[in-house]
Design an enzyme around this catalytic site. Structure first.
Site, PDB file in Angstrom:
ATOM      1  N   HIS A   1     -38.567 -61.918  25.115  1.00 29.99           N
ATOM      2  CA  HIS A   1     -38.984 -63.299  24.888  1.00 29.99           C
ATOM      3  C   HIS A   1     -40.362 -63.352  24.227  1.00 29.99           C
ATOM      4  CE1 HIS A   1     -35.641 -65.311  26.726  1.00 29.99           C
ATOM      5  NE2 HIS A   1     -35.801 -64.711  27.884  1.00 29.99           N
TER       6      HIS A   1
ATOM      7  N   HIS B   1     -35.914 -57.315  28.933  1.00 30.49           N
ATOM      8  CA  HIS B   1     -35.404 -58.632  28.522  1.00 30.49           C
ATOM      9  C   HIS B   1     -36.544 -59.650  28.456  1.00 30.49           C
ATOM     10  CE1 HIS B   1     -32.308 -61.906  28.441  1.00 30.49           C
ATOM     11  NE2 HIS B   1     -33.313 -62.590  28.987  1.00 30.49           N
ATOM     12  N   GLU B   2     -37.402 -59.661  29.472  1.00 31.29           N
ATOM     13  CA  GLU B   2     -38.517 -60.609  29.467  1.00 31.29           C
ATOM     14  C   GLU B   2     -39.502 -60.291  28.346  1.00 31.29           C
ATOM     15  OE1 GLU B   2     -38.553 -63.387  31.275  1.00 31.29           O
ATOM     16  OE2 GLU B   2     -36.578 -62.669  31.928  1.00 31.29           O
TER      17      GLU B   2
ATOM     18  N   GLU C   1     -31.418 -66.221  25.173  1.00 33.44           N
ATOM     19  CA  GLU C   1     -31.097 -65.144  26.114  1.00 33.44           C
ATOM     20  C   GLU C   1     -30.227 -64.076  25.463  1.00 33.44           C
ATOM     21  OE1 GLU C   1     -32.473 -64.944  29.088  1.00 33.44           O
ATOM     22  OE2 GLU C   1     -33.474 -66.841  28.734  1.00 33.44           O
TER      23      GLU C   1
END
Length: 337
Positions: free
Chosen positions: A137, A133-134, A185
């Site tokens: 970004h 997930h990070e 997100e």
């Protein structure tokens, strides 16, 4: 990157990340780009050293992980960038914190910070989700706006607030960035599902983080049913407005909403299609249609909030000029000490 990086047997080769962007992310990003002066404020805050100060605060109170420091955790982090074909793996830090969270900052040189609570609470597969997930970004180029938001959050009550007057007119800019962050997100949940090749694992991770306990103690089916119930109750103007008020001032959407949005994307067939390699390539990508994105932003926000977010964007437009003038007159080129 070295040749001995841990891999999970697949790559998302040359993938154009725009195919993964949630409609809310596309709309919110287009809305931010339409606010005159916002990028100037972002660059000025970074130029004056507030990003440096934020990084220093994080680095002073955390431990940098590596092949020598918690190598198993570091390998989980590193593998996400291998799968996404991101050339450079950001530095990874862990800090003690009772609430499980992770963040990525750094407009030019990203770093990832993970709270120790997640390392204690999640198993290795769930940590893969967090790190994927990070990495999302970084892939989706969220880091500049994300860094500015972290700076503004710190200005509101953290260590950086001691260097600024409390009357600094940044609230409208902060609110616009918070709305964008919540939308971003949702995109990164999609990216995480593709990296770990398991959207159910992403939902299990969301459930564990929300409940604050190990996923093996919880019933995922019941959580997904709860997410569907929430999705039904969030329809219509009243439901959408209720969700807006619940999420106001939050950096992340509600976890049940995130699970609902992710599974809706899976049911659309896009997850399997992209997982199996049917997606546009970066090397063949055309420049984005700015007018089309602006129209999508207007349509999305008109449907979702009936003008609420447009009001925030309007406030941000006037605030950015005040902020830019304030930064220039009050701080000049010196920046924070």
């Amino acid at each position: 990157m070295s040749d001995d990086l841990p891999v999970l047997g697949h790559r998302l080769r040359d993938m154009d990340d725009r195919v993964l962007r949630h409609p809310a992310d596309r709309a919110a990003s287009a809305a931010l780009r339409s606010v005159p002066g916002l990028m100037a404020v972002a660059r000025k805050l970074i130029e004056l050293g507030y990003e440096r100060a934020l990084r220093q605060n994080l680095l002073a109170s955390s431990v940098r992980l590596s092949a020598q420091q918690l190598p198993d955790v570091f390998d989980l982090h590193r593998s996400a960038y291998t799968i996404l074909e991101i050339p450079r793996t950001p530095e990874l830090y862990v800090a003690e914190h009772p609430v499980g969270n992770a963040l990525t900052i750094g407009s030019q040189d990203p770093l990832v910070l993970v709270h120790s609570r997640l390392l204690d609470q999640l198993d290795a597969d769930q940590l893969r989700v967090v790190f994927a997930h990070e990495a999302g970004h970084v892939l989706a180029d969220h880091v500049l706006y994300g860094t500015v938001l972290e700076i503004l959050m710190e200005m509101g009550g953290g260590a950086l607030s001691r260097t600024l007057p409390t009357a600094l007119p940044l609230m409208a800019v902060r609110n616009a960035l918070l709305e964008w962050k919540r939308a971003a997100e949702l995109t990164c949940d999609r990216i995480a599902a593709l990296v770990v090749r398991d959207p159910i694992l992403v939902c299990r991770t969301l459930m564990s983080v929300t409940a604050g306990t190990a996923g093996r103690k919880l019933d995922l089916g019941a959580f997904l049913a709860q997410a569907d119930d929430y999705g039904q109750q969030s329809r219509g103007l009243t439901g959408r407005w209720r969700r807006l008020t619940l999420e106001l001032n939050a950096t992340h959407p509600l976890s049940v909403h995130r699970a609902h949005e992710l599974m809706a994307w899976v049911r659309s067939g896009d997850y399997e299609r992209i997982r199996d390699g049917d997606y546009p390539r970066r090397s063949e990508a055309e420049d984005p249609d700015v007018k089309a994105e602006a129209k999508a932003a207007a349509d999305y926000y008109r449907e979702r909030f009936e003008g609420a977010v447009r009001d925030v964007a309007g406030q941000a437009e006037s605030a950015t000029k005040n902020v830019a003038d304030w930064l220039q007159k009050t701080l000049g080129g010196d920046g924070p000490r």
